[in-house]
Design a protein around this motif. Structure first.
Motif, short mmCIF file in Angstrom:
data_model
loop_
_atom_site.label_atom_id
_atom_site.label_comp_id
_atom_site.label_asym_id
_atom_site.label_seq_id
_atom_site.Cartn_x
_atom_site.Cartn_y
_atom_site.Cartn_z
N THR A 50 0.83 -1.21 0.00
CA THR A 50 0.00 0.00 0.00
C THR A 50 0.86 1.25 0.00
O THR A 50 0.62 2.19 -0.74
CB THR A 50 -0.93 0.00 1.23
OG1 THR A 50 -1.78 -1.14 1.15
CG2 THR A 50 -1.78 1.26 1.27
N ARG A 51 1.91 1.25 0.81
CA ARG A 51 2.78 2.42 0.91
C ARG A 51 3.57 2.64 -0.38
O ARG A 51 3.87 3.78 -0.75
CB ARG A 51 3.75 2.27 2.09
CG ARG A 51 4.59 3.50 2.36
CD ARG A 51 5.40 3.36 3.61
NE ARG A 51 6.31 2.25 3.61
CZ ARG A 51 7.50 2.25 3.02
NH1 ARG A 51 7.92 3.32 2.37
NH2 ARG A 51 8.28 1.19 3.08
N ASN A 52 3.87 1.59 -1.09
CA ASN A 52 4.68 1.72 -2.31
C ASN A 52 3.86 1.72 -3.59
O ASN A 52 4.42 1.72 -4.68
CB ASN A 52 5.71 0.58 -2.36
CG ASN A 52 6.78 0.81 -1.33
OD1 ASN A 52 7.56 1.73 -1.44
ND2 ASN A 52 6.79 -0.02 -0.30
N ARG A 53 2.55 1.74 -3.46
CA ARG A 53 1.67 1.78 -4.63
C ARG A 53 1.80 3.14 -5.30
O ARG A 53 1.95 4.15 -4.64
CB ARG A 53 0.23 1.52 -4.17
CG ARG A 53 -0.77 1.51 -5.27
CD ARG A 53 -2.15 1.15 -4.81
NE ARG A 53 -2.44 1.65 -3.48
CZ ARG A 53 -3.22 1.05 -2.60
NH1 ARG A 53 -3.79 -0.08 -2.90
NH2 ARG A 53 -3.43 1.55 -1.42
N GLU A 54 1.72 3.15 -6.62
CA GLU A 54 1.78 4.42 -7.35
C GLU A 54 0.57 5.27 -7.03
O GLU A 54 -0.53 4.76 -6.84
CB GLU A 54 1.80 4.15 -8.86
CG GLU A 54 3.15 3.76 -9.38
CD GLU A 54 3.17 3.73 -10.89
OE1 GLU A 54 2.55 4.62 -11.53
OE2 GLU A 54 3.80 2.82 -11.43
N ILE A 55 0.78 6.56 -6.97
CA ILE A 55 -0.33 7.49 -6.74
C ILE A 55 -1.05 7.66 -8.07
O ILE A 55 -0.44 7.94 -9.09
CB ILE A 55 0.20 8.84 -6.23
CG1 ILE A 55 0.88 8.64 -4.88
CG2 ILE A 55 -0.94 9.85 -6.13
CD1 ILE A 55 1.56 9.87 -4.34
N PRO A 56 -2.36 7.48 -8.08
CA PRO A 56 -3.09 7.60 -9.34
C PRO A 56 -3.06 9.03 -9.87
O PRO A 56 -2.98 9.98 -9.10
CB PRO A 56 -4.53 7.19 -8.98
CG PRO A 56 -4.62 7.28 -7.51
CD PRO A 56 -3.23 7.16 -6.97
#
Length: 98
Positions: A50-56
């Protein structure tokens, strides 16, 4: 993900808060500590992902235009701005006519 593979995971951002949250939930339910670190591994992996997911990608300046049946409807922000401009124009007109 066994505990030995936790090296790329940030202890302060992923592990500690996740363990703290899960332990709080267990205490609240009247349960003791888990018997193994494996209990935490899915939640820690999820926190890391979750922390390393790309920001949409978002819309610039929060503008959102809503299309309805072929016509374009203003977003609430655009409608408010248009109303403020109309009031300003009306006040300027009154001031010029005085």
């Amino acid at each position: 993900m066994p505990a030995g593979n936790w090296k790329p995971i940030d202890t302060d951002l992923d592990i500690f808060p996740t363990v703290e949250r899960l332990m709080f939930e267990r205490r609240r339910r009247g349960q003791g500590p888990p018997r193994s670190l494996e209990y935490f591994q899915d939640a820690i992996a999820e926190a890391f992902a979750t922390r390393n997911r790309e920001i949409p990608e978002g819309n610039r300046n929060g503008h959102r235009t809503i299309k309805t049946s072929g016509s374009v409807k203003q977003s609430p922000q655009e409608a408010l701005f248009a109303a403020a401009l109309a009031v300003d124009a009306e006040l300027r007109e009154k001031k010029l006519n005085q």
